[in-house]
Structure formats: structure tokens, C-alpha cells
Write an enzyme that holds these catalytic residues in place. Structure first.
Site, PDB file in Angstrom:
ATOM      1  N   CYS A 114     -35.470  20.045  10.481  1.00  0.00           N
ATOM      2  CA  CYS A 114     -36.522  19.927   9.459  1.00  0.00           C
ATOM      3  C   CYS A 114     -37.916  19.779  10.060  1.00  0.00           C
ATOM      4  O   CYS A 114     -38.903  20.156   9.447  1.00  0.00           O
ATOM      5  CB  CYS A 114     -36.225  18.757   8.532  1.00  0.00           C
ATOM      6  SG  CYS A 114     -34.696  19.013   7.630  1.00  0.00           S
ATOM      7  N   HIS A 276     -42.686  18.020   4.482  1.00  0.00           N
ATOM      8  CA  HIS A 276     -41.462  18.821   4.507  1.00  0.00           C
ATOM      9  C   HIS A 276     -40.718  18.559   3.202  1.00  0.00           C
ATOM     10  O   HIS A 276     -40.579  17.419   2.772  1.00  0.00           O
ATOM     11  CB  HIS A 276     -40.616  18.414   5.715  1.00  0.00           C
ATOM     12  CG  HIS A 276     -39.184  18.782   5.569  1.00  0.00           C
ATOM     13  ND1 HIS A 276     -38.792  20.087   5.330  1.00  0.00           N
ATOM     14  CD2 HIS A 276     -38.041  18.047   5.577  1.00  0.00           C
ATOM     15  CE1 HIS A 276     -37.467  20.127   5.211  1.00  0.00           C
ATOM     16  NE2 HIS A 276     -36.994  18.901   5.354  1.00  0.00           N
ATOM     17  N   ASN A 306     -34.488  22.681  -0.143  1.00  0.00           N
ATOM     18  CA  ASN A 306     -34.928  22.311   1.207  1.00  0.00           C
ATOM     19  C   ASN A 306     -34.650  23.505   2.122  1.00  0.00           C
ATOM     20  O   ASN A 306     -33.492  23.855   2.353  1.00  0.00           O
ATOM     21  CB  ASN A 306     -34.140  21.064   1.650  1.00  0.00           C
ATOM     22  CG  ASN A 306     -34.471  20.616   3.067  1.00  0.00           C
ATOM     23  OD1 ASN A 306     -35.074  21.367   3.838  1.00  0.00           O
ATOM     24  ND2 ASN A 306     -34.066  19.415   3.418  1.00  0.00           N
TER      25      ASN A 306
END
Ligand code: COA
Length: 349
Positions: A114, A276, A306
Site C-alpha cells: 500500500c 492511501h 483499495n
């Protein structure tokens, strides 16, 4: 020493839109559960055979390169961040170099999940500051949909992730008040196994990871990839969601404040924070903690899920396309994820 600036930005979202309702065909879940826990309404999945992590990266890169006013032949270095590469090796960087018919430039793959895109621009920034390269292509791309468990067993993970790509071109700038002011990178491997995909891998159970396969010790090849592993769904990611959540809501504000303090700014000075897109609840928590107004934070997880290394460049690109990133504006990028690794970048647009 010149700073680097984002000279061009692009994104690619695959056409196939998958709603929460669509996922209920495969697993015991509901639109209500997904929205309430994550904020996600829908995500996009790459075409099963015609789109890969690299091809999506190429599409985003084409736009970033065009917007930078250069051609693929002008790129002198590639940094490609992904956790879902086309091949175990070689990395996507070389596949992109080939697909875009670039010169024989260096291509580096970054595996920081991530926070991959933040690590990638930090690396690229150092090369620009040192004067080594002038046009660096930084890509974040993920094809999660190929590696998720779509049965009820994998629902805590599968509903969260989506596919897509984002890319930027970094160039040197001599302007006093422009470019990447600083980047800040961190890691803490103590919890490496709580958000991880163990297999295939060379760990041979050394770290005592949960979810490991019952290997036949006599067959060394079996320890890398075995029928047992597949039968027991041990080739899918594992996540202890609550532990990730608890750490994320501490480390996000911390690394954002680190970036601000390093440059003499306060949270009120931020024009746009691009966190993020892990979970809308995490972003809301961070916003509250830093006392940011709604217009200071950009979220789009509702529509893409995501997308890991692609989430920050996709969100930044979308915010820029909507006119929310203005010249001279103070933009903060921040990420947290598997590893754990976390990072931030502060820039003047
Ligand atoms: N649909 C319906 N129910 C689900 C589900 C789904 N997709 N996924 C899990 N559940 C169930 C669980 O089985 C559990 O049921 P039980 O109480 O009967 O045992 C219940 O929902 C609660 O599960 P839990 O895991 O405690 O939920 P949560 O509130 O922690 O939410 C996450 C789960 C994953 C949404 C949340 O922990 C999270 O977002 N964590 C951060 C993850 C993240 O950001 N990862 C990316 C890294 S950057």
C-alpha cells in the site's frame, strides 16, 4: 540541488464495474456490511485475459507522459510499484519498458504494497535531486482480482480490493516554490504476517506464519507450491483487519505530521491530503485526528476499492482532473500498509 515536480499524471480504471451486490453472487456478504465497514460501493476488475498489471500501468503511463509533454523515448528511468505482478519474476518495470518501446533504461520494481507508490516516488525523487535522471516514470498498478478468494472464506479481504493503475512523470524543477519538499519512509516488520500473502514463497514455515500449508518435507518443490496449499486456499492473502486498522490510525497522522513539521507547516496549511485509500473509516479517522475540513481530504475508495500501490496516484490524478489540485497548493500524500510500511510526501504543486 533541483527538486522534482510532477510534470504529468495519468490513471487507468478497467471498464468492468463490480458492485457490492454483484459480490453477493459469490460469497455471503451484503452491500450494507461493505458500505458500513469500508465505505466502498463498487470497484473495477481488469479483463481476465486482456488486461494485466503491466498493461494497465502502460495505459496510465501513456497519459502521464503525454501530459508531461514528452514521449516514451524521453523516459530515462522507470520505477514500478505493485504487489500483483504479471510474473513472480521479472518485474513489471521491464514489461512496461518493452510494451512502450522505451530505450534500454533502468527499470526498478518496488514491493511495498500500500505504500509502494510513496516509496517509488521517494526513490525517483532522490535520482532527480542527484541529477542522475531527468524524466522518471513512476507507476503504481494492481490486478488484485486475479488473486483473491471469492468464496465466503475470503470475504473480509476480497470485498475491499479493486484493480487499476496510476502513473506520474517526475522532472527537475528550478522554481523556488514548487515540487516535492520531502518524503518520509518507515517500516516495522514486527507484524509482517498479519497482512501478507505467504505462498508461493521461500519461507518454508520458518516464520511460523498462520495459514501455511501442511508440506510434505520430502518434496522440496511442494514447499513452494503444493496441491495442499491450493486445496486449503493458502495461496490467498491473509489479513487481521482489526490489527491493521488500529496501527493505521496511529501511523497515518504521525507520518503526515512528520512531513508537515519537517517543512514548517501545520495541518491547517494543507490544501489537499490524499491518503492511501485503505478504508473510508481510516481516512475519516485521520481527518478527525488532524482536524481537517472535508475539502482538505480527497477520498474515492467508494468507487474503486483499495487499489494498493495504485490508490494514491489514481486519487491524485482524479483530484487534479477535477481541478482540486491547484498550482502552488500544498499537497500531502500518505500511505500505510502491509509490512508494516508507511510513508508520506509533501509537495507544492
Ligand atoms: N461481509 C459480511 N460479513 C463479513 C465480511 C463481509 N465481507 N467480512 C467479515 N465479515 C464478518 C466476520 O466474519 C465477522 O463475523 P462474526 O462476528 O460472526 O465472527 C464480522 O463480520 C466482523 O468481522 P471483523 O473482521 O471483526 O470486522 P471489522 O469491523 O474489523 O471490519 C475490515 C473488517 C477488514 C473492514 C476492517 O477490519 C478493516 O478495514 N481493517 C483495515 C484493513 C485495511 O485497511 N487493509 C488494507 C491495508 S492498507
Amino acid at each position: 540541488m533541483p527538486r522534482s515536480k510532477i510534470a504529468g499524471i495519468g490513471k487507468f480504471i478497467p471498464a468492468n464495474r463490480v458492485t457490492n451486490q454483484d459480490l453477493t453472487k459469490y460469497m455471503d456478504t451484503s452491500d450494507e456490511w461493505i458500505q458500513e465497514r469500508t465505505g466502498i460501493l463498487e470497484r473495477h476488475y481488469a479483463h481476465r485475459t486482456e488486461e494485466t498489471t503491466t498493461t494497465m500501468g502502460v495505459e496510465a503511463a501513456k497519459i502521464a507522459i503525454e501530459r508531461a509533454g514528452i514521449t516514451p523515448q524521453d523516459i530515462d528511468f522507470i520505477v514500478f510499484a505493485t504487489l500483483s505482478p504479471d510474473y513472480y519474476f521479472p518485474g513489471c518495470g521491464v514489461l512496461l519498458q518493452r510494451a512502450m518501446q522505451m530505450k534500454e533504461v533502468g527499470a526498478l520494481d518496488v514491493r511495498n504494497q500500500c505504500s509502494g507508490f510513496l516509496y517509488a516516488i521517494s526513490v525517483a525523487d532522490q535520482f532527480i535531486r542527484s541529477g542522475m535522471y531527468k524524466n522518471i516514470l513512476v507507476v503504481g498498478s494492481e490486478k488484485h482480482s486475479f488473486g483473491l478468494d471469492f468464496s465466503t472464506r475470503g470475504r473480509n479481504i476480497s470485498v475491499i480490493f479493486g484493480d487499476g493503475a496510476g502513473a506520474v512523470v517526475l522532472q527537475p524543477t528550478e522554481k523556488e516554490n514548487q515540487g516535492i519538499l520531502s518524503t518520509h519512509l518507515h517500516s516495522d516488520g514486527a507484524s509482517a504476517e498479519i497482512l501478507a500473502m505467504y505462498n508461493p514463497g521461500t519461507h518454508a514455515n520458518h516464520w511460523g506464519a498462520q495459514n501455511y500449508a501442511d508440506f510434505d518435507e520430502a518434496e522440496i518443490g511442494e514447499m513452494f507450491m503444493s496441491h495442499t496449499m491450493i486445496d486449503n486456499a493458502q495461496n490467498f492473502p491473509f489479513m487481521d483487519g482489526q490489527s491493521v486498522f488500529k496501527k493505521a490510525v496511529v501511523k497515518f497522522p504521525e507520518v503526515i505530521m512528520e512531513a508537515l513539521q519537517a517543512n514548517g507547516y501545520q495541518a491547517t496549511d494543507i490544501n489537499l491530503l490524499i491518503p492511501h485509500q485503505a478504508n473510508l473509516r481510516i481516512s475519516q479517522f485521520v481527518q478527525q485526528k488532524l482536524k481537517l475540513r472535508d475539502e482538505q481530504v480527497y477520498n474515492n475508495i467508494q468507487h474503486y476499492g483499495n487499489t494498493t500501490a495504485a490508490s494514491v496516484p489514481i486519487a491524485l490524478c482524479e483530484a487534479w482532473e477535477k481541478g482540486k489540485v491547484k498550482e502552488g497548493g500544498l499537497v500531502c500524500l500518505a500511505a500505510f500498509g502491509s509490512g508494516f510500511t508507511w510513508a508520506s510526501a509533501l509537495l507544492k504543486w
